[in-house]
Design a protein around this motif. Structure first.
Motif, short mmCIF file in Angstrom:
data_model
loop_
_atom_site.label_atom_id
_atom_site.label_comp_id
_atom_site.label_asym_id
_atom_site.label_seq_id
_atom_site.Cartn_x
_atom_site.Cartn_y
_atom_site.Cartn_z
N TRP A 120 0.82 -1.21 0.00
CA TRP A 120 0.00 0.00 0.00
C TRP A 120 0.86 1.26 0.00
N ALA A 121 2.02 1.21 0.65
CA ALA A 121 2.92 2.37 0.62
C ALA A 121 3.37 2.66 -0.81
N LYS A 122 3.64 1.60 -1.55
CA LYS A 122 4.05 1.76 -2.94
C LYS A 122 2.88 2.26 -3.78
N ALA A 123 1.70 1.72 -3.54
CA ALA A 123 0.52 2.11 -4.32
C ALA A 123 0.19 3.58 -4.12
N LEU A 124 0.38 4.10 -2.89
CA LEU A 124 0.08 5.49 -2.60
C LEU A 124 1.31 6.39 -2.68
#
Length: 940
Positions: A120-124
């Protein structure tokens, strides 16, 4: 308009706006679930599909028009006209801030390849955190199966919910406050010292790698994943293998009708046995002059003293020629076969077909004779069906669960989770067993009755139901026969008269009987504590009578369910691997059934039932059975009075054993054929719920080991049969021609759905999870009452042998231990043979827990380590039967139930003395430090 029911209202469609578009959701689905249906992914960490939403991480917050604060989408439900935005600047900023704060508190190094936080850190596009890291706790590597890396813990509590709410093991907690708050095990113990049962549900739930498999396999990228079925108990959990380089790295639970992704310690960590150094890789033939005798000592590391390697052609010719010569010289009744409940339905079907058409008799059996033969005998007698009426997960639809003679937390752990879930939801759980197990703490009533007094307790319950007018008169009138004889028989079994016999007070017996009889749905589940007695059939007859006289059968949440012990004991029985039935329980003595199979198989068949397991052993000892073919069974460990069983096996002129290890039975063979382990083949199995399930091949077998189906086919051809089966689907298609119960199940459907419930008589039928709804499959359509009287155990305690022996299984080990004791994690958790005693008895013997005791019966003696267990009743000793170096079946009594022909494993007289030789057997698994040290000392 009629008022909507609560259930209907809970699933009403709801129209609302999601990111500016009008969508339709359901009133019982959260915003995050509805968004997913429309292809909108909302960041989340504490939320996991299938778990109760907790809403504590706030990574999934969204904006709802008109509300002052952002809302966690995992906890909120849509309402008509609601306007929800998931990707506006306010929501995204908050989501990113949550992720950044969490990233700041975990190490830069990753413990897993698929951290959801990293995803999720990568996605956001959350970069390096701007905040200072917390103090990093040290790793806890005290557990043999699970590594604890609390520096990666984000306190999402998914592990806690998995442990407490799904598996209901109550080990993981959340303790302390503020910056000191953390996940703990029991009273903040190291995980390896806690009461953790290593089910691994917490590992499967963890989103960051804070809980991981101990061997760091989670950091290795798998080459492939393969969906299959667990090869251990009868629950039939679906699972997925993660494979790299022909090696199973780790296993995860898969969404399946029996398990819903849940597994136990064996299903999750019990697979590296397939790579064990003891795997048989080439055919072995016994060396000339090496005699067979019962007093052998197996050392799989030094097999060349007994056997020599052979080519497949030589081994198969030698195996078949020996069997054929005995048949031709001594007659068809001089051969017998033991098939396996660990293999596939297709293997079981072909094995019994080979014995019946190639050997020429019905002398074929398998381990059901040693576990539920008496249950099946009573069920066939009473309702003409040996299978369960309702599935395990029907406990969630029951009002009362009556569990007797079973310890599911050990023997059927995932099934036990459904019972615990039901109890927590308000279902009344009645547990009846001489030993107190873990489920007792969830029970409304725990009936710890005296061993061997099942009929006294059950007849007292029946007396109460009859006397107090609690019987279902309409059901008895319309759907049963023989009630008058039962009612007359139970008159003398009043609770007041039976209380001193069974040890349960009369008031409690009456309360339990009323509760069972008057509920809207009561289900009975039982295990081998009911069946493994000389009165095992009578025990089961009483349970059937309870269901019939109250009408607690033929509807959801009710019925009769004997819990099956091995992964395919139901399917092997269905497939005809028993001496008195063809496939689908068609009696060999029935002319119609005989004619049906003679036409299908193209040969004349023997109309007389064959010998059972123990009867075959007696006949071998007498020289009446001279040759045997044994596939995947280990009677030299599993039979009662194994000294006698080993003597019988040693007396055979010719024995062919087909297995994956050099078992105690294989050690007595003339030829050993190396076969395939469960992950190395394709085939179906049938679980305790009547679900036919497809197992898929994940890895290749080692060396020259061959698939069991190929081996049976090759032996059959050499026995003169015109067989040429090339794939299990061909066998399954033939089975459908003679087994009406599965006629509607196609191989293609199994490949597509993995699991189909029978009866399924026509293609496209959904299968019937509940049976006997309108009638029983008897000639009259009625169930039959069969009265039972008190029959004592064949061997009672006396002055010389004052204690009672109870045998059974351990959670970590399965059957005779051939597989689980070669699985490194399982062997590490339970490496030593133990005998469990009540602390009062240990004090009486002057023995401390961990010291050696010797247990002796009239048949033999074993030495093993004492364990204190206040669930074991005073005056009794409980011993698992999986330890070769302290084989419990050295002691057990081979006397049989006269109807089911099952041995009395659950009761015999023994004496206990302090001390004895150290039980060391260094041939398995990783062994123990003690075993390794002693082996090295012996070399020196």
């Amino acid at each position: 308009m009629d008022r909507l029911s609560t259930a209907q209202a809970a699933t009403m469609p709801v129209e609302f706006k999601l990111n500016g578009k009008t969508v339709v959701g359901r009133s019982d689905e959260t915003l995050i679930e509805t968004a997913r249906h429309y292809g909108i992914e909302i960041p989340h960490l504490c939320y996991k599909e299938g778990m109760r939403a907790d809403g504590n991480c706030r990574a999934c917050v969204v904006e709802i028009k008109g509300e002052r604060v952002l809302a966690p989408s995992c906890c909120r439900y849509p309402k008509d006209g609601m306007e929800v935005t998931t990707d506006n600047p306010r929501s995204v900023a908050s989501q990113k801030m949550v992720l950044e704060l969490l990233l700041a508190d975990i190490p830069e190094k990753s413990y897993t390849l698929d951290s959801e936080l990293d995803h999720w850190a990568k996605a956001l596009k959350v970069g390096k955190p701007r905040f200072e890291s917390r103090h990093q706790p040290k790793p806890d590597l005290s557990h043999s199966a699970i590594a604890v890396n609390l520096d990666a813990c984000i306190q999402c509590t998914r592990c806690l919910r998995a442990c407490r709410e799904e598996q209901v093991n109550d080990v993981i907690g959340y303790a302390f406050r503020g910056e000191h708050s953390k996940i703990v095990f029991d009273l903040d113990d190291p995980m390896g010292n806690s009461t953790c049962v290593a089910c691994g549900e917490c590992v499967q739930a963890c989103p960051t790698g804070a809980l991981m498999p101990a061997r760091e396999v989670g950091k290795i990228q798998a080459d492939k994943t393969v969906d299959s079925v667990c090869p251990y108990c009868g629950v039939g959990c679906l699972l997925t293998y993660n494979v790299k380089g022909n090696k199973i790295l780790w296993v995860q639970g898969r969404e399946g009708p029996a398990n819903s992704k849940r597994l136990c310690v064996k299903g999750r960590y019990g697979f590296d046995y397939v790579q064990h150094r003891h795997r048989l890789t080439k055919p072995l033939i016994r060396k000339p002059g090496v005699k067979k005798h019962k007093d052998f000592s197996v050392d799989p590391d030094d097999w060349s003293q007994v056997f020599r390697e052979a080519s497949w052609g030589e081994a198969l010719d030698f195996a078949a020629n020996g069997l054929r010569d005995i048949r031709d010289r001594h007659g068809k009744k001089s051969l017998a076969g033991f098939g396996s409940a660990k293999g596939t339905n297709e293997e079981a079907y072909l094995f019994q077909k080979l014995v019946r058409t190639g050997f020429g008799s019905n002398n074929v059996d398998h381990c059901t004779r040693l576990c539920h033969a008496s249950s099946v005998a009573a069920l066939m007698e009473g309702i003409n069906s040996g299978a369960v009426s309702n599935q395990v997960r029907d406990v969630m639809k029951a009002e009362v669960i009556f569990l007797i003679g079973a310890n599911p937390t050990v023997n059927h752990p995932v099934a036990a989770t459904w019972m615990k879930n039901a109890a927590k939801a308000g279902v009344k759980l009645i547990v009846a067993d001489p030993r107190r197990g873990d489920l007792a703490r969830h029970a409304t009533y725990n009936l710890q009755f005296k061993a061997d007094t099942d009929v006294a307790l059950l007849n007292a319950m029946l007396h109460t139901i009859v006397e107090e007018g609690l019987a279902n008169e309409a059901f008895i009138r319309d759907r049963t026969s023989g009630y008058e004889a039962l009612a007359e028989n139970v008159e003398k079994f009043s609770p007041e008269a039976m209380a001193p016999v069974c040890g349960i007070d009369a008031r409690t017996i009456r309360e339990v009987a009323r509760l069972y009889a008057t509920s809207k749905a009561s289900i009975i589940m039982w295990g081998m504590g009911i069946s493994q007695h000389v009165h095992g059939t009578d025990n089961a007859r009483c349970l059937i009578a309870l269901a019939l006289c109250t009408g607690q059968i033929g509807k959801p949440g009710s019925g009769l369910h004997p819990l099956r012990g091995q992964n395919n004991v139901q399917g092997a029985s269905d497939s005809g691997l028993i001496p008195m039935f063809y496939p689908d329980y068609q009696r060999v003595a029935t002319p119609e059934a005989k004619a049906r199979f003679e036409k299908l198989w193209g040969t004349e068949l023997d109309p007389k039932p064959g010998l059972t397991v123990v009867e075959i052993m007696h006949a071998a000892k007498k020289g009446e059975i001279r040759g045997m073919y044994i596939m995947g069974e280990n009677p030299a460990m599993s039979d009662p009075d194994v000294d006698h069983a080993r003597e019988a096996l040693a007396a055979l002129d010719h024995m062919v054993v087909q297995d994956i290890f050099l078992t105690e039975t294989a050690y007595l063979a003339d030829v050993v054929l190396p076969a395939t382990a469960w992950p190395e083949k394709v085939g179906t199995v049938t679980n305790t719920d009547r679900m036919v399930q497809l197992g898929r091949k994940a890895i290749e077998p080692p060396g020259e080991a061959k698939e069991d189906l190929w081996l049976i086919n090759e032996l059959a051809k050499r026995m003169g049969l015109p067989w040429n089966y090339t794939h299990p689907r061909e066998v399954f298609d033939e089975m459908r021609q003679c087994m009406d119960s599965i006629a509607g199940i196609t191989w293609e459907r199994l490949e597509r759905e993995s699991s189909v419930t029978y009866p399924c008589e026509k293609e496209g039928d959904p299968g019937e999870p509940v049976v006997f709804v309108t009638h029983f499959p008897t000639t009259t359509g009625r169930g039959k009452f069969v009265p039972a009287d008190l029959i004592p155990a064949a061997e009672r305690p006396d002055d010389r042998y004052p204690m009672v022996l109870i045998t059974g299984r351990q959670l970590e080990h399965w059957h005779t231990g051939a597989m689980t004791r070669r699985a490194s994690v399982l062997d590490h958790i339970e490496p030593e043979p133990v005998a469990s005693f009540h602390p009062f008895d240990l004090e009486r013997f002057g023995v401390k827990a961990g010291e050696i005791v010797t247990v002796e019966s009239r048949r033999g003696r074993i030495s093993l380590y004492a364990r204190a267990d206040d669930g074991t009743p005073a005056g009794a000793v409980f011993i698992p039967f999986c330890y070769y170096e302290a084989a419990a079946n050295m002691l057990t009594n081979p006397v049989l139930d006269p109807v089911g022909k099952i041995p009395e494993f659950k009761y015999c007289a023994v004496k206990v003395t302090k001390g004895g030789p150290v039980p060391v057997h260094s041939s398995f698994g990783g062994g123990t430090l003690l075993a390794v040290a002693q082996k090295e000392a012996s070399k020196a």
